[in-house]
Design an enzyme around this catalytic site. Structure first.
Site, PDB file in Angstrom:
ATOM      1  N   ARG A 108     -10.825   0.887   3.356  1.00 30.82           N
ATOM      2  CA  ARG A 108     -10.351  -0.024   2.304  1.00 30.82           C
ATOM      3  C   ARG A 108     -10.981  -1.374   2.598  1.00 30.82           C
ATOM      4  NH1 ARG A 108      -5.964  -0.315  -1.377  1.00 30.82           N
ATOM      5  NH2 ARG A 108      -5.042  -2.382  -1.614  1.00 30.82           N
ATOM      6  N   HIS A 135     -12.271   2.986  -6.922  1.00 29.36           N
ATOM      7  CA  HIS A 135     -10.994   3.347  -6.280  1.00 29.36           C
ATOM      8  C   HIS A 135     -10.707   4.830  -6.586  1.00 29.36           C
ATOM      9  CE1 HIS A 135      -7.304   2.961  -4.306  1.00 29.36           C
ATOM     10  NE2 HIS A 135      -6.718   1.997  -4.993  1.00 29.36           N
ATOM     11  N   GLN A 138      -7.128   6.561  -6.301  1.00 30.68           N
ATOM     12  CA  GLN A 138      -6.212   6.213  -7.383  1.00 30.68           C
ATOM     13  C   GLN A 138      -6.489   7.076  -8.603  1.00 30.68           C
ATOM     14  OE1 GLN A 138      -3.638   3.836  -7.146  1.00 30.68           O
ATOM     15  NE2 GLN A 138      -3.000   4.850  -9.027  1.00 30.68           N
ATOM     16  N   ASP A 231      -3.430  -3.107 -14.763  1.00 29.94           N
ATOM     17  CA  ASP A 231      -3.518  -3.410 -13.337  1.00 29.94           C
ATOM     18  C   ASP A 231      -3.423  -4.922 -13.210  1.00 29.94           C
ATOM     19  OD1 ASP A 231      -3.918  -3.179 -10.605  1.00 29.94           O
ATOM     20  OD2 ASP A 231      -6.077  -2.886 -10.743  1.00 29.94           O
ATOM     21  N   CYS A 271      -0.993   0.986 -11.118  1.00 28.17           N
ATOM     22  CA  CYS A 271      -1.214   1.426  -9.734  1.00 28.17           C
ATOM     23  C   CYS A 271      -0.431   0.604  -8.715  1.00 28.17           C
ATOM     24  CB  CYS A 271      -2.709   1.414  -9.417  1.00 28.17           C
ATOM     25  SG  CYS A 271      -3.458  -0.222  -9.373  1.00 28.17           S
ATOM     26  N   ARG A 298      -0.038   9.384  -4.810  1.00 28.19           N
ATOM     27  CA  ARG A 298      -1.114   8.920  -3.928  1.00 28.19           C
ATOM     28  C   ARG A 298      -1.160   9.747  -2.645  1.00 28.19           C
ATOM     29  NH1 ARG A 298      -3.452   3.937  -4.093  1.00 28.19           N
ATOM     30  NH2 ARG A 298      -4.609   4.830  -2.345  1.00 28.19           N
TER      31      ARG A 298
END
Length: 321
Positions: A108, A135, A138, A231, A271, A298
């Site tokens: 990440r 991502h 996700q 988001d 998310c 997730r």
């Protein structure tokens, strides 16, 4: 050796496998059968999974560590203040050392170039857990959630994104199109999608007959939507521009006005973490919201990634339970 960098790097069939594996492991996890747990626990017993995180996290850290533990590996969290990466040691040196001792690396990071450098020098699979361009975990999670809630295999769905042109929608748009869903993306004037994503999306729509629309009109994009999703408007690292960005995003909050033109049975996704400027409380906590089901998924997305890229060595055609 294969890495998970972005959804556009996968064939439609490969991405379908990842979503189906996430669905499979959710059933295993929920069934709580000790025999199944033990069988999976042996797959990486005695191994270590590294989590190299340059950014703070809630869902990504919990799901990555949980997935590693599920397969018997010891998760090792390596935050930006825990290792020498970028401080007293080069990216190359750190990658060579870390990858020599672990089964895979969840990364990440800040820039996409860092993911590329990890993939270039690592001796084990790199799983992109977020960079500024993509991502993928996700996207796997989101497609599982949509499959559970609205069944894209049986129903023709429209997914509408209201917000920034960021890493989440880059992968989500490609994921939706690959699975046969139409996509509408509404961004404020002056914000356009990455041309690489536009080109990849165009190729998919030409191949499978799906549609993608780009607009700066949030209400028009929301018409008939089965899923409304957004988001954060101010990403990590952009806090210095918060005032200007919030002004730019006026009219892009998901609220009852947009919900009124969506499908009557629409679902709302985010998310997380969520901020009030992105969505009103009545939508976020209302009957149409599936944000917490989405968050749980997730875990199963991370399980699917480990299973395919580590346990099955990136072989999508011969998945072994």
């Amino acid at each position: 050796m294969r890495h998970l960098v972005s959804i556009k790097d996968l064939t439609d069939e490969e991405f379908t496998v990842l979503v189906n594996r996430a669905e499979h492991f959710k059933k295993v996890f929920k069934n709580n059968d000790s025999t199944d747990f033990q069988k999976n626990h042996l797959k990486l017993l005695g191994r270590t999974v590294a989590l190299i995180f340059s950014k703070r996290s809630t869902r990504t850290r919990i799901s990555s560590e949980g997935a590693a533990a599920f397969f018997g590996a010891q998760p090792m969290f390596l935050g930006k203040d825990d290792i020498q990466l970028g401080v007293n040691e080069s990216f190359y040196d750190t990658t060579k050392v870390v990858s020599s001792m672990v089964a895979c690396v969840f990364a990440r990071v800040n820039s996409h170039s860092e993911i590329q450098a990890l993939c270039k020098h690592s001796s084990v699979p790199i799983i992109n857990s977020l960079c500024d361009r993509y991502h993928p975990l996700q996207a796997i999670c989101d497609m599982l959630t949509i499959k559970e809630q609205l069944d894209y295999e049986k129903n023709k769905l429209k997914v509408t994104w209201i917000g920034d042109a960021n890493n989440v929608i880059n992968d989500m748009a490609i994921a939706c199109l690959k699975l046969g869903m139409d996509v509408a993306i509404a961004t404020p004037a002056g914000i356009e999608m990455d041309q690489e994503i536009v080109d990849a999306a165009a190729e998919i729509t030409k191949r499978n007959g799906t549609k993608i629309e780009y607009t700066h009109d949030s209400k028009a994009a929301s018409k008939g939507a089965h899923i409304l999703v957004t988001d954060t408007f101010v990403s990590m690292g952009e806090e210095f521009a918060k005032v200007a960005k919030l002004k730019q995003f006026q009219g892009f909050q998901i609220n009852q006005e947009l919900a009124d033109v969506a499908d009557p049975n629409f679902k709302f996704m985010h998310c997380l973490p969520r901020h009030h400027e992105e969505v009103t409380d009545d939508i976020f906590y209302g009957k149409h919201s599936i944000v917490f089901e989405e968050a749980e998924n997730r875990l199963y997305a991370a399980m699917a990634a480990i299973d395919v890229f580590v346990n099955n060595k990136g072989d999508f055609n011969h998945i072994q339970d």
